[in-house]
Write a protein that holds these residues in place. Structure first.
Motif, PDB file in Angstrom:
ATOM      1  N   LEU A 145       0.827  -1.208   0.000  1.00  0.00           N
ATOM      2  CA  LEU A 145       0.000   0.000   0.000  1.00  0.00           C
ATOM      3  C   LEU A 145       0.863   1.260   0.000  1.00  0.00           C
ATOM      4  O   LEU A 145       0.547   2.254  -0.676  1.00  0.00           O
ATOM      5  N   GLY A 146       1.955   1.227   0.788  1.00  0.00           N
ATOM      6  CA  GLY A 146       2.854   2.383   0.810  1.00  0.00           C
ATOM      7  C   GLY A 146       3.448   2.657  -0.564  1.00  0.00           C
ATOM      8  O   GLY A 146       3.530   3.821  -1.001  1.00  0.00           O
ATOM      9  N   ALA A 147       3.834   1.575  -1.252  1.00  0.00           N
ATOM     10  CA  ALA A 147       4.389   1.750  -2.598  1.00  0.00           C
ATOM     11  C   ALA A 147       3.334   2.297  -3.555  1.00  0.00           C
ATOM     12  O   ALA A 147       3.632   3.160  -4.406  1.00  0.00           O
ATOM     13  N   MET A 148       2.085   1.816  -3.428  1.00  0.00           N
ATOM     14  CA  MET A 148       1.019   2.315  -4.292  1.00  0.00           C
ATOM     15  C   MET A 148       0.748   3.789  -4.037  1.00  0.00           C
ATOM     16  O   MET A 148       0.555   4.579  -4.987  1.00  0.00           O
ATOM     17  N   LEU A 149       0.731   4.184  -2.763  1.00  0.00           N
ATOM     18  CA  LEU A 149       0.471   5.587  -2.441  1.00  0.00           C
ATOM     19  C   LEU A 149       1.588   6.494  -2.966  1.00  0.00           C
ATOM     20  O   LEU A 149       1.333   7.573  -3.514  1.00  0.00           O
ATOM     21  N   VAL A 150       2.840   6.063  -2.801  1.00  0.00           N
ATOM     22  CA  VAL A 150       3.958   6.873  -3.294  1.00  0.00           C
ATOM     23  C   VAL A 150       3.893   7.014  -4.814  1.00  0.00           C
ATOM     24  O   VAL A 150       4.079   8.109  -5.379  1.00  0.00           O
ATOM     25  N   GLY A 151       3.608   5.888  -5.483  1.00  0.00           N
ATOM     26  CA  GLY A 151       3.515   5.950  -6.943  1.00  0.00           C
ATOM     27  C   GLY A 151       2.359   6.803  -7.405  1.00  0.00           C
ATOM     28  O   GLY A 151       2.489   7.591  -8.368  1.00  0.00           O
ATOM     29  N   ALA A 152       1.194   6.679  -6.743  1.00  0.00           N
ATOM     30  CA  ALA A 152       0.026   7.465  -7.151  1.00  0.00           C
ATOM     31  C   ALA A 152       0.260   8.952  -6.932  1.00  0.00           C
ATOM     32  O   ALA A 152      -0.120   9.787  -7.772  1.00  0.00           O
ATOM     33  N   LEU A 153       0.886   9.341  -5.813  1.00  0.00           N
ATOM     34  CA  LEU A 153       1.166  10.743  -5.557  1.00  0.00           C
ATOM     35  C   LEU A 153       2.250  11.279  -6.496  1.00  0.00           C
ATOM     36  O   LEU A 153       2.194  12.441  -6.940  1.00  0.00           O
ATOM     37  N   ASN A 154       3.223  10.436  -6.797  1.00  0.00           N
ATOM     38  CA  ASN A 154       4.315  10.882  -7.657  1.00  0.00           C
ATOM     39  C   ASN A 154       3.832  11.165  -9.070  1.00  0.00           C
ATOM     40  O   ASN A 154       4.279  12.144  -9.713  1.00  0.00           O
ATOM     41  N   ALA A 167      -6.474   0.529   1.963  1.00  0.00           N
ATOM     42  CA  ALA A 167      -6.054   0.880   3.323  1.00  0.00           C
ATOM     43  C   ALA A 167      -7.247   0.883   4.275  1.00  0.00           C
ATOM     44  O   ALA A 167      -7.157   0.411   5.414  1.00  0.00           O
ATOM     45  N   GLY A 168      -8.395   1.407   3.814  1.00  0.00           N
ATOM     46  CA  GLY A 168      -9.594   1.376   4.643  1.00  0.00           C
ATOM     47  C   GLY A 168     -10.056  -0.036   4.945  1.00  0.00           C
ATOM     48  O   GLY A 168     -10.471  -0.352   6.068  1.00  0.00           O
ATOM     49  N   ALA A 169      -9.948  -0.923   3.932  1.00  0.00           N
ATOM     50  CA  ALA A 169     -10.323  -2.321   4.156  1.00  0.00           C
ATOM     51  C   ALA A 169      -9.391  -2.971   5.172  1.00  0.00           C
ATOM     52  O   ALA A 169      -9.823  -3.764   6.021  1.00  0.00           O
ATOM     53  N   GLY A 170      -8.089  -2.631   5.096  1.00  0.00           N
ATOM     54  CA  GLY A 170      -7.144  -3.187   6.064  1.00  0.00           C
ATOM     55  C   GLY A 170      -7.431  -2.721   7.478  1.00  0.00           C
ATOM     56  O   GLY A 170      -7.406  -3.514   8.428  1.00  0.00           O
ATOM     57  N   LEU A 171      -7.737  -1.439   7.656  1.00  0.00           N
ATOM     58  CA  LEU A 171      -8.072  -0.928   8.989  1.00  0.00           C
ATOM     59  C   LEU A 171      -9.359  -1.553   9.518  1.00  0.00           C
ATOM     60  O   LEU A 171      -9.471  -1.868  10.708  1.00  0.00           O
ATOM     61  N   ALA A 172     -10.331  -1.740   8.630  1.00  0.00           N
ATOM     62  CA  ALA A 172     -11.585  -2.380   9.058  1.00  0.00           C
ATOM     63  C   ALA A 172     -11.346  -3.822   9.508  1.00  0.00           C
ATOM     64  O   ALA A 172     -11.991  -4.309  10.443  1.00  0.00           O
ATOM     65  N   SER A 173     -10.395  -4.508   8.835  1.00  0.00           N
ATOM     66  CA  SER A 173     -10.105  -5.891   9.234  1.00  0.00           C
ATOM     67  C   SER A 173      -9.464  -5.941  10.614  1.00  0.00           C
ATOM     68  O   SER A 173      -9.672  -6.898  11.369  1.00  0.00           O
TER      69      SER A 173
END
Length: 325
Positions: free
Chosen positions: A48-57, A71-77
């Protein structure tokens, strides 16, 4: 490295609740449920961190939205895993006594509000508690708010066995984190003494009522049966075997007294624990033969004469709780 990780884990567990044995029932609240990431959960967070960095970049809004949804699904789990244990209560622990050296099946009884489905919970007694015990996990499912799980615990010596700290955990629903809680029951379990593997037969009984027992060296022939490994050659009925075409053995009846006295003094000359083992063996033999028996122990009132499962338990319990020599 593995040894250092184990020491670190044991050090951290010293701060986990409970830190000492507690009376049951024990209920899990949010202060007793610990949620830690699994290996898959750590990989998921890195991805997820890699996806967020790539999406923002690259200013990619669809990729950013997907990363936030995951990320929301992970927090809900994480919350769902914590809720699997929150409100759960371990209400009782019991076990049928076994002889020392045999595995003891410890039954864990749990209950929880039936409004939430709780399945696939894992119960284990692990070596990280510092007890040296390592057992496989067993599954606990709660049906209508109640459930039971069995754990096999290896025994070593007679007497009272203190149950180590129990861990109840789950990785549901997504396997990203393990929610776990501990319970340390203040409820020792009884372990019978291990019977002597081989030894002399039961003492001759006394009493007016005489019973008879099948014995290969008795007085009266009762019947013929097929040969078994270990039977004496002297007991083989050769003529009958020749007519039948197979080995037949004579089975005798031996008259026995109705009541047997199992006396501590009759085991003199043996070591202390060996005397206990022989008496435990005689108790089992008398029970298997349907004999009435009385057990005499030092500094203890006579037990019996009687027979049956309750009397056997009383006798073996008395032997198990004798002081250790």
């Amino acid at each position: 490295m593995a040894a250092n990780a184990m020491r670190l884990r044991q050090h951290l567990l010293r701060w986990a609740h409970p830190r000492q044995p507690e009376a049951l029932p024990a209920r899990f609240d949010r202060h007793r449920v610990y949620v830690l990431p699994t290996g898959f959960g750590l990989f998921y967070a890195f991805l997820l961190g890699a996806m967020l960095v790539g999406a923002l970049n690259y200013n990619n809004n669809p990729a950013l939205l997907l990363a936030l949804l995951l990320a929301g699904a992970g927090l809900a789990s994480l919350i769902a895993a914590q809720l699997q244990l929150s409100g759960l209560a371990v209400i009782a622990i019991d076990a049928e006594p076994v002889a020392a050296g045999s595995p003891l099946l410890v039954r864990v009884h749990a209950q929880a509000p039936s409004a939430r489905i709780r399945r696939g919970l894992q119960v284990d007694l692990n070596a990280s508690t510092g007890t040296g015990i390592d057992t496989g996990a067993t599954v606990l499912d709660l049906e209508r708010g109640r459930g039971e799980a069995g754990i096999s615990l290896q025994t070593q010596q007679r007497g009272w066995l203190d149950v180590p700290r129990l861990r109840i955990s789950t990785t549901r629903p997504l396997g990203l984190a393990r929610a776990c809680a501990y319970v340390w029951p203040e409820m020792p379990l009884l372990i019978y003494p291990a019977p002597e593997p081989q030894g002399p037969p039961l003492p001759i009984g006394a009493g007016d009522h005489v019973q008879r027992r099948l014995h290969p060296s008795g007085d009266d022939v009762h019947h013929l049966r097929g040969y078994r490994t270990g039977d004496s050659r002297r007991a083989i009925a050769w003529k009958a075997s020749a007519r039948r075409g197979g080995l037949l053995v004579r089975e005798y009846e031996q008259p026995l007294g109705a009541e047997v006295v199992l006396d501590w003094r009759e085991t003199h000359g043996l070591a202390y624990e060996a005397r206990i083992a022989r008496l435990a063996r005689w108790v089992d033999e008398a029970e298997r033969d349907g004999r009435r028996y009385r057990l005499n122990l030092p500094a203890h009132p006579a037990l019996g004469p009687d027979q049956g499962a309750h009397h056997r338990h009383v006798c073996l319990r008395a032997l198990a709780l004798l002081p250790h020599g």
